[in-house]
Design a protein around this motif. Sequence first.
Motif, PDB file in Angstrom:
ATOM      1  N   ILE A 192       0.856  -1.185   0.000  1.00  0.00           N
ATOM      2  CA  ILE A 192       0.000   0.000   0.000  1.00  0.00           C
ATOM      3  C   ILE A 192       0.895   1.239   0.000  1.00  0.00           C
ATOM      4  CG2 ILE A 192      -1.720   1.296   1.350  1.00  0.00           C
ATOM      5  CD1 ILE A 192      -2.822  -1.323   0.385  1.00  0.00           C
ATOM      6  N   LEU A 193       0.494   2.269  -0.755  1.00  0.00           N
ATOM      7  CA  LEU A 193       1.223   3.533  -0.700  1.00  0.00           C
ATOM      8  C   LEU A 193       0.237   4.689  -0.763  1.00  0.00           C
ATOM      9  CD1 LEU A 193       1.794   4.868  -3.938  1.00  0.00           C
ATOM     10  CD2 LEU A 193       2.653   2.553  -4.013  1.00  0.00           C
ATOM     11  N   LYS A 194       0.692   5.864  -0.373  1.00  0.00           N
ATOM     12  CA  LYS A 194      -0.130   7.077  -0.447  1.00  0.00           C
ATOM     13  C   LYS A 194       0.023   7.682  -1.828  1.00  0.00           C
ATOM     14  CE  LYS A 194      -1.892   7.886   3.694  1.00  0.00           C
ATOM     15  NZ  LYS A 194      -3.293   7.849   3.939  1.00  0.00           N
ATOM     16  N   VAL A 195      -1.109   8.019  -2.447  1.00  0.00           N
ATOM     17  CA  VAL A 195      -1.094   8.657  -3.760  1.00  0.00           C
ATOM     18  C   VAL A 195      -1.974   9.901  -3.711  1.00  0.00           C
ATOM     19  CG1 VAL A 195      -0.755   6.466  -4.979  1.00  0.00           C
ATOM     20  CG2 VAL A 195      -3.067   7.369  -4.707  1.00  0.00           C
ATOM     21  N   THR A 196      -1.762  10.775  -4.671  1.00  0.00           N
ATOM     22  CA  THR A 196      -2.647  11.922  -4.865  1.00  0.00           C
ATOM     23  C   THR A 196      -3.235  11.805  -6.256  1.00  0.00           C
ATOM     24  OG1 THR A 196      -1.320  13.319  -3.411  1.00  0.00           O
ATOM     25  CG2 THR A 196      -2.823  14.443  -4.925  1.00  0.00           C
ATOM     26  N   VAL A 197      -4.557  11.881  -6.328  1.00  0.00           N
ATOM     27  CA  VAL A 197      -5.261  11.853  -7.604  1.00  0.00           C
ATOM     28  C   VAL A 197      -5.780  13.263  -7.835  1.00  0.00           C
ATOM     29  CG1 VAL A 197      -7.150  10.837  -8.922  1.00  0.00           C
ATOM     30  CG2 VAL A 197      -5.920   9.450  -7.242  1.00  0.00           C
ATOM     31  N   SER A 198      -5.500  13.813  -9.027  1.00  0.00           N
ATOM     32  CA  SER A 198      -5.931  15.183  -9.309  1.00  0.00           C
ATOM     33  C   SER A 198      -6.468  15.300 -10.729  1.00  0.00           C
ATOM     34  CB  SER A 198      -4.776  16.163  -9.083  1.00  0.00           C
ATOM     35  OG  SER A 198      -3.663  15.817  -9.867  1.00  0.00           O
ATOM     36  N   ASN A 199      -7.182  16.387 -10.964  1.00  0.00           N
ATOM     37  CA  ASN A 199      -7.768  16.692 -12.262  1.00  0.00           C
ATOM     38  C   ASN A 199      -6.748  17.510 -13.055  1.00  0.00           C
ATOM     39  OD1 ASN A 199      -9.173  17.797 -14.455  1.00  0.00           O
ATOM     40  ND2 ASN A 199     -11.061  18.034 -13.298  1.00  0.00           N
ATOM     41  N   PRO A 226      -6.545  22.609 -12.518  1.00  0.00           N
ATOM     42  CA  PRO A 226      -5.568  22.646 -11.431  1.00  0.00           C
ATOM     43  C   PRO A 226      -6.063  23.371 -10.181  1.00  0.00           C
ATOM     44  CG  PRO A 226      -4.856  24.011 -13.293  1.00  0.00           C
ATOM     45  CD  PRO A 226      -6.083  23.283 -13.720  1.00  0.00           C
ATOM     46  N   GLU A 227      -7.120  24.180 -10.327  1.00  0.00           N
ATOM     47  CA  GLU A 227      -7.667  24.879  -9.162  1.00  0.00           C
ATOM     48  C   GLU A 227      -8.429  23.940  -8.223  1.00  0.00           C
ATOM     49  OE1 GLU A 227     -10.861  25.122 -12.355  1.00  0.00           O
ATOM     50  OE2 GLU A 227      -8.687  25.251 -12.319  1.00  0.00           O
ATOM     51  N   VAL A 228      -8.801  22.743  -8.714  1.00  0.00           N
ATOM     52  CA  VAL A 228      -9.499  21.761  -7.884  1.00  0.00           C
ATOM     53  C   VAL A 228      -8.439  20.957  -7.121  1.00  0.00           C
ATOM     54  CG1 VAL A 228     -11.003  19.730  -7.875  1.00  0.00           C
ATOM     55  CG2 VAL A 228     -11.427  21.587  -9.499  1.00  0.00           C
ATOM     56  N   GLU A 229      -8.584  20.948  -5.810  1.00  0.00           N
ATOM     57  CA  GLU A 229      -7.608  20.264  -4.963  1.00  0.00           C
ATOM     58  C   GLU A 229      -7.619  18.765  -5.209  1.00  0.00           C
ATOM     59  OE1 GLU A 229      -6.457  19.849  -0.235  1.00  0.00           O
ATOM     60  OE2 GLU A 229      -7.853  21.400  -0.875  1.00  0.00           O
ATOM     61  N   GLY A 230      -6.429  18.175  -5.306  1.00  0.00           N
ATOM     62  CA  GLY A 230      -6.305  16.736  -5.472  1.00  0.00           C
ATOM     63  C   GLY A 230      -6.695  16.001  -4.201  1.00  0.00           C
ATOM     64  N   ILE A 231      -6.899  14.714  -4.337  1.00  0.00           N
ATOM     65  CA  ILE A 231      -7.306  13.880  -3.207  1.00  0.00           C
ATOM     66  C   ILE A 231      -6.165  12.928  -2.872  1.00  0.00           C
ATOM     67  CG2 ILE A 231      -8.945  12.152  -2.398  1.00  0.00           C
ATOM     68  CD1 ILE A 231     -10.934  13.301  -4.491  1.00  0.00           C
ATOM     69  N   GLU A 232      -5.715  12.969  -1.619  1.00  0.00           N
ATOM     70  CA  GLU A 232      -4.694  12.033  -1.162  1.00  0.00           C
ATOM     71  C   GLU A 232      -5.405  10.820  -0.558  1.00  0.00           C
ATOM     72  OE1 GLU A 232      -0.714  13.094   0.721  1.00  0.00           O
ATOM     73  OE2 GLU A 232      -1.848  12.294   2.424  1.00  0.00           O
ATOM     74  N   TYR A 248     -11.972   8.023 -16.945  1.00  0.00           N
ATOM     75  CA  TYR A 248     -11.654   9.440 -16.781  1.00  0.00           C
ATOM     76  C   TYR A 248     -10.145   9.619 -16.911  1.00  0.00           C
ATOM     77  CZ  TYR A 248     -16.257   9.253 -14.621  1.00  0.00           C
ATOM     78  OH  TYR A 248     -17.588   9.037 -14.383  1.00  0.00           O
ATOM     79  N   PHE A 249      -9.720  10.799 -17.340  1.00  0.00           N
ATOM     80  CA  PHE A 249      -8.297  11.135 -17.344  1.00  0.00           C
ATOM     81  C   PHE A 249      -7.966  11.874 -16.057  1.00  0.00           C
ATOM     82  CE2 PHE A 249      -8.846  10.575 -21.920  1.00  0.00           C
ATOM     83  CZ  PHE A 249      -7.713   9.824 -22.209  1.00  0.00           C
ATOM     84  N   VAL A 250      -6.926  11.414 -15.361  1.00  0.00           N
ATOM     85  CA  VAL A 250      -6.480  12.044 -14.125  1.00  0.00           C
ATOM     86  C   VAL A 250      -4.953  11.993 -14.062  1.00  0.00           C
ATOM     87  CG1 VAL A 250      -8.569  11.428 -12.821  1.00  0.00           C
ATOM     88  CG2 VAL A 250      -6.576   9.915 -12.749  1.00  0.00           C
ATOM     89  N   TYR A 277      -0.057  10.697 -15.982  1.00  0.00           N
ATOM     90  CA  TYR A 277      -1.309  11.102 -16.618  1.00  0.00           C
ATOM     91  C   TYR A 277      -1.883   9.833 -17.225  1.00  0.00           C
ATOM     92  CZ  TYR A 277      -4.490  13.426 -19.893  1.00  0.00           C
ATOM     93  OH  TYR A 277      -5.592  13.835 -20.610  1.00  0.00           O
ATOM     94  N   THR A 278      -3.063   9.408 -16.776  1.00  0.00           N
ATOM     95  CA  THR A 278      -3.579   8.114 -17.200  1.00  0.00           C
ATOM     96  C   THR A 278      -5.094   8.071 -17.163  1.00  0.00           C
ATOM     97  OG1 THR A 278      -3.307   5.719 -16.852  1.00  0.00           O
ATOM     98  CG2 THR A 278      -3.507   7.073 -14.885  1.00  0.00           C
ATOM     99  N   GLU A 279      -5.648   7.104 -17.876  1.00  0.00           N
ATOM    100  CA  GLU A 279      -7.077   6.828 -17.791  1.00  0.00           C
ATOM    101  C   GLU A 279      -7.303   5.934 -16.581  1.00  0.00           C
ATOM    102  OE1 GLU A 279      -8.905   6.561 -22.241  1.00  0.00           O
ATOM    103  OE2 GLU A 279      -7.770   4.829 -21.536  1.00  0.00           O
ATOM    104  N   VAL A 280      -8.398   6.183 -15.879  1.00  0.00           N
ATOM    105  CA  VAL A 280      -8.760   5.345 -14.735  1.00  0.00           C
ATOM    106  C   VAL A 280     -10.236   4.981 -14.824  1.00  0.00           C
ATOM    107  CG1 VAL A 280      -7.005   6.324 -13.202  1.00  0.00           C
ATOM    108  CG2 VAL A 280      -9.295   7.332 -13.251  1.00  0.00           C
ATOM    109  N   MET A 281     -10.581   3.874 -14.204  1.00  0.00           N
ATOM    110  CA  MET A 281     -11.990   3.504 -14.050  1.00  0.00           C
ATOM    111  C   MET A 281     -12.476   4.065 -12.729  1.00  0.00           C
ATOM    112  SD  MET A 281     -12.091  -0.562 -14.901  1.00  0.00           S
ATOM    113  CE  MET A 281     -10.723  -0.984 -13.808  1.00  0.00           C
ATOM    114  N   ALA A 282     -13.738   4.470 -12.692  1.00  0.00           N
ATOM    115  CA  ALA A 282     -14.364   4.848 -11.425  1.00  0.00           C
ATOM    116  C   ALA A 282     -15.207   3.659 -10.985  1.00  0.00           C
ATOM    117  CB  ALA A 282     -15.215   6.088 -11.593  1.00  0.00           C
TER     118      ALA A 282
END
Length: 127
Positions: free
Chosen positions: A14-21, A25-31, A77-79, A89-94
Motif C-alpha cells: 500500500i502507498l499514499k497517492v494523490t489523484v488530481s484533475n 488545477p484549481e481543484v484540490e487533489g485527493i490524497e 476518466y483522465f487524471v 497522466y492516465t485513464e482510470v476507471m471509477a
Amino acid sequence: MPRYDPTYSPPAPILKVTVSNPHKPEVEGIEEEALIDSGAFMTAIPKDFVKKLKILPAGEVEGVKGHKGKGQNHLIYFVDVSFNGYSFYTEVMAVKRKNVLIGRDILNQLKLILDGKNLNFDILDPP
C-alpha cells in the motif's frame, strides 16, 4: 522501503497517492491509500472522486471482471496519479471501492520490487 499493510489478509503493498484533475488545477487533489495490484489491467479510483475532482467521462470500458468474476462496464476518466515524487497522466476507471487501485497501466512504467518474505516493497526508476 515501504512496508506492506498488515491489516489486509494477506498483507498487501500500500502507498499514499494523490489523484488530481489535470484539466482543472484549481481543484484540490485527493490524497488516498492505494493498493498495488499487478493483476489489475487498469488503475481504478473510488466513484466519489468523480464529483470531488470535477472530472468528466472520457469513455467506457466494457466487461471488466473484478475479483468476484462478474463482467461490468465502467466509465473512464483522465487524471494525474502522483506518488513518490512522480506523476502519471492516465485513464482510470471509477468503481465502487474505498481506496485507489494501482494497475499495470502505471506499474508497467516502473521497476517494482515486491519483497513478500520481508513484507516490504520498493519502486525504482520511473520515467
